[in-house]
Design a protein around this motif. Structure first.
Motif, PDB file in Angstrom:
ATOM      1  N   LEU A  81      -1.045  10.652  -3.263  1.00  0.00           N
ATOM      2  CA  LEU A  81       0.240  10.314  -3.874  1.00  0.00           C
ATOM      3  C   LEU A  81       1.028   9.358  -2.982  1.00  0.00           C
ATOM      4  O   LEU A  81       1.635   8.394  -3.466  1.00  0.00           O
ATOM      5  CB  LEU A  81       1.047  11.593  -4.128  1.00  0.00           C
ATOM      6  CG  LEU A  81       0.471  12.548  -5.181  1.00  0.00           C
ATOM      7  CD1 LEU A  81       1.177  13.901  -5.117  1.00  0.00           C
ATOM      8  CD2 LEU A  81       0.591  11.961  -6.584  1.00  0.00           C
ATOM      9  N   LEU A  82       1.003   9.614  -1.682  1.00  0.00           N
ATOM     10  CA  LEU A  82       1.682   8.719  -0.741  1.00  0.00           C
ATOM     11  C   LEU A  82       1.065   7.323  -0.779  1.00  0.00           C
ATOM     12  O   LEU A  82       1.776   6.311  -0.753  1.00  0.00           O
ATOM     13  CB  LEU A  82       1.591   9.288   0.680  1.00  0.00           C
ATOM     14  CG  LEU A  82       2.508  10.469   1.009  1.00  0.00           C
ATOM     15  CD1 LEU A  82       2.130  11.080   2.354  1.00  0.00           C
ATOM     16  CD2 LEU A  82       3.971  10.036   1.023  1.00  0.00           C
ATOM     17  N   ALA A  83      -0.251   7.279  -0.853  1.00  0.00           N
ATOM     18  CA  ALA A  83      -0.946   5.990  -0.901  1.00  0.00           C
ATOM     19  C   ALA A  83      -0.567   5.222  -2.165  1.00  0.00           C
ATOM     20  O   ALA A  83      -0.393   3.995  -2.135  1.00  0.00           O
ATOM     21  CB  ALA A  83      -2.456   6.213  -0.849  1.00  0.00           C
ATOM     22  N   ALA A  84      -0.423   5.945  -3.268  1.00  0.00           N
ATOM     23  CA  ALA A  84      -0.065   5.299  -4.535  1.00  0.00           C
ATOM     24  C   ALA A  84       1.351   4.732  -4.481  1.00  0.00           C
ATOM     25  O   ALA A  84       1.616   3.637  -4.987  1.00  0.00           O
ATOM     26  CB  ALA A  84      -0.191   6.297  -5.683  1.00  0.00           C
ATOM     27  N   VAL A  85       2.266   5.475  -3.871  1.00  0.00           N
ATOM     28  CA  VAL A  85       3.639   4.983  -3.741  1.00  0.00           C
ATOM     29  C   VAL A  85       3.665   3.725  -2.874  1.00  0.00           C
ATOM     30  O   VAL A  85       4.270   2.705  -3.231  1.00  0.00           O
ATOM     31  CB  VAL A  85       4.559   6.066  -3.129  1.00  0.00           C
ATOM     32  CG1 VAL A  85       5.924   5.474  -2.781  1.00  0.00           C
ATOM     33  CG2 VAL A  85       4.730   7.228  -4.097  1.00  0.00           C
ATOM     34  N   THR A  86       2.990   3.788  -1.744  1.00  0.00           N
ATOM     35  CA  THR A  86       2.982   2.664  -0.803  1.00  0.00           C
ATOM     36  C   THR A  86       2.336   1.412  -1.397  1.00  0.00           C
ATOM     37  O   THR A  86       2.872   0.302  -1.274  1.00  0.00           O
ATOM     38  CB  THR A  86       2.228   3.057   0.485  1.00  0.00           C
ATOM     39  OG1 THR A  86       2.855   4.204   1.070  1.00  0.00           O
ATOM     40  CG2 THR A  86       2.243   1.911   1.485  1.00  0.00           C
ATOM     41  N   SER A  87       1.206   1.597  -2.051  1.00  0.00           N
ATOM     42  CA  SER A  87       0.462   0.441  -2.571  1.00  0.00           C
ATOM     43  C   SER A  87       1.089  -0.170  -3.818  1.00  0.00           C
ATOM     44  O   SER A  87       0.717  -1.278  -4.224  1.00  0.00           O
ATOM     45  CB  SER A  87      -0.986   0.842  -2.873  1.00  0.00           C
ATOM     46  OG  SER A  87      -1.033   1.827  -3.894  1.00  0.00           O
ATOM     47  N   ASN A  88       2.038   0.541  -4.419  1.00  0.00           N
ATOM     48  CA  ASN A  88       2.654   0.019  -5.640  1.00  0.00           C
ATOM     49  C   ASN A  88       4.104  -0.404  -5.450  1.00  0.00           C
ATOM     50  O   ASN A  88       4.829  -0.612  -6.418  1.00  0.00           O
ATOM     51  CB  ASN A  88       2.549   1.062  -6.760  1.00  0.00           C
ATOM     52  CG  ASN A  88       1.137   1.150  -7.313  1.00  0.00           C
ATOM     53  OD1 ASN A  88       0.687   0.264  -8.031  1.00  0.00           O
ATOM     54  ND2 ASN A  88       0.423   2.211  -6.947  1.00  0.00           N
ATOM     55  N   ARG A  89       4.509  -0.552  -4.198  1.00  0.00           N
ATOM     56  CA  ARG A  89       5.824  -1.126  -3.912  1.00  0.00           C
ATOM     57  C   ARG A  89       5.794  -2.621  -4.211  1.00  0.00           C
ATOM     58  O   ARG A  89       4.757  -3.263  -4.120  1.00  0.00           O
ATOM     59  CB  ARG A  89       6.182  -0.935  -2.442  1.00  0.00           C
ATOM     60  CG  ARG A  89       6.580   0.459  -2.050  1.00  0.00           C
ATOM     61  CD  ARG A  89       7.246   0.446  -0.692  1.00  0.00           C
ATOM     62  NE  ARG A  89       7.551   1.790  -0.219  1.00  0.00           N
ATOM     63  CZ  ARG A  89       6.939   2.371   0.793  1.00  0.00           C
ATOM     64  NH1 ARG A  89       5.980   1.729   1.438  1.00  0.00           N
ATOM     65  NH2 ARG A  89       7.279   3.592   1.170  1.00  0.00           N
ATOM     66  N   SER A  90       6.958  -3.156  -4.520  1.00  0.00           N
ATOM     67  CA  SER A  90       7.044  -4.597  -4.749  1.00  0.00           C
ATOM     68  C   SER A  90       8.454  -5.076  -4.435  1.00  0.00           C
ATOM     69  O   SER A  90       9.432  -4.430  -4.811  1.00  0.00           O
ATOM     70  CB  SER A  90       6.701  -4.940  -6.198  1.00  0.00           C
ATOM     71  OG  SER A  90       6.886  -6.320  -6.439  1.00  0.00           O
ATOM     72  N   SER A  91       8.542  -6.186  -3.729  1.00  0.00           N
ATOM     73  CA  SER A  91       9.845  -6.775  -3.410  1.00  0.00           C
ATOM     74  C   SER A  91      10.151  -7.955  -4.329  1.00  0.00           C
ATOM     75  O   SER A  91      11.157  -8.639  -4.164  1.00  0.00           O
ATOM     76  CB  SER A  91       9.862  -7.240  -1.944  1.00  0.00           C
ATOM     77  OG  SER A  91       8.828  -8.182  -1.716  1.00  0.00           O
TER      78      SER A  91
END
Length: 254
Positions: A81-91
Motif C-alpha cells: 500500500l505504501l509503494a502504491a501511494v508513493t509510486s502514484n504521486r504526481s506534481s
C-alpha cells in the motif's frame, strides 16, 4: 464477510482467509492491470450494502467486522500500500483523463487503508499528502484519510480545509458530508455542533442533505444502540418541518 459477521456475533476470534489476503496482494502488485480496476478491486463493500444483503441487519457487527478487515488488510499489505501511494504521486497540474483519474483513485484508496492503522508514520504520510496536494480531489482524499481517527490532527486538518475552500459552496457541502458520515465514536455530538456552524443554513436544502442526510447514511452513528442518532434526527426534523416540510420529509424518507 458474512461468515466473519457470524463469528463476531458468536464472539469468536476473527481471522482473515490467507488466500483472500494473497489475492489482494497479487492485484496490488500487478503491473498489467488498470489502476482504476485495482482501486475498485481492493475496495470493500460499504456497510449499507452489506446490511442490505442480510436477513436481519446488525449495524454494530457489520461495522466491527468491516473495520477489522480493513485494518488487517492494511497491516498485512502495508508495504504494498505504501509503494502504491508513493509510486502514484504526481506534481503535475490536475488533468481529467483516464490515466490521471486511475492514478488518483489507486493512491487515494491505498491511503485510506493505511490511515485506518492510526500509526504515527501513516498519519505523517497522510498529512504530507494533504499539504502537498496540487488539486482539491487529492487534498480531500487525504483529509478523508486523516478524518478516520479522532484527535487534534483531524480537527486541525478539517479547519484548514474549510479555511481554504470556504468560498466554494459545493466543496463546503462535501466538507459537511465528510464529517456527518464519519464513524468516529460519539459523532452525533460533532454533527450537533455543526448545526451552529456559520456555513450551515437549515433553510438551504443542499446543506441539510449534506449534513443531516449524511448523518442518517452512517449506519454506526445513526443506528447507535443508545438511540442518540434517532433522538437527534427527531429533534432536527421537528425544527426543519417548520421551515420546509418537503425537505423534512425527504430527509426521513432517505
Amino acid at each position: 464477510m458474512f461468515s466473519l459477521v457470524a463469528d463476531f456475533q458468536q464472539q469468536k476470534t476473527l481471522a482473515l482467509n490467507t488466500k483472500f489476503v494473497d489475492g489482494l496482494r497479487a492485484i496490488l502488485q500487478s503491473t498489467s492491470l488498470d489502476k482504476e480496476f485495482i482501486a475498485k478491486a481492493i475496495t470493500l463493500p460499504g456497510q449499507g450494502e452489506i446490511m442490505d444483503m442480510m436477513s436481519i441487519a446488525d449495524p454494530d457487527a457489520v461495522h466491527a467486522v468491516r473495520t477489522f478487515i480493513k485494518k488487517e488488510l492494511a497491516f498485512q499489505l502495508k508495504d504494498d500500500l505504501l509503494a502504491a501511494v508513493t509510486s502514484n504521486r504526481s506534481s503535475e497540474a490536475y488533468a481529467f483523463d483516464h490515466d490521471s483519474v486511475a492514478r488518483r483513485a489507486l493512491k487515494n484508496t491505498c491511503l485510506a487503508y493505511l490511515a485506518s492503522l492510526n500509526e504515527p508514520d501513516v498519519t505523517e504520510l497522510a498529512l504530507n499528502e494533504y499539504k502537498s496536494a496540487t488539486n482539491m480531489t487529492e487534498q480531500f482524499a487525504a483529509l478523508a484519510a486523516l478524518s478516520q481517527n479522532p484527535g487534534q490532527v483531524r480537527e486541525d486538518a478539517l479547519l484548514d480545509f474549510y479555511n481554504k475552500w470556504q468560498q466554494d459552496y459545493l466543496v463546503v457541502s462535501k466538507w459537511f458530508a465528510l464529517q456527518a458520515t464519519s464513524d468516529i465514536p460519539g459523532n452525533v455530538v460533532n454533527v450537533q455542533k455543526l448545526l451552529a456552524h456559520p456555513a450551515f443554513d437549515m433553510r438551504n436544502p443542499n446543506k441539510v442533505y449534506s449534513l443531516i442526510g449524511g448523518f442518517c447514511g452512517s449506519p454506526v452513528s445513526f443506528h447507535a444502540k443508545d438511540g442518540s442518532g434517532y433522538k437527534f434526527l427527531g429533534e432536527v426534523v421537528l425544527q426543519l418541518d417548520k421551515i420546509n416540510p418537503q425537505v423534512s420529509l425527504t430527509v426521513i424518507a432517505k
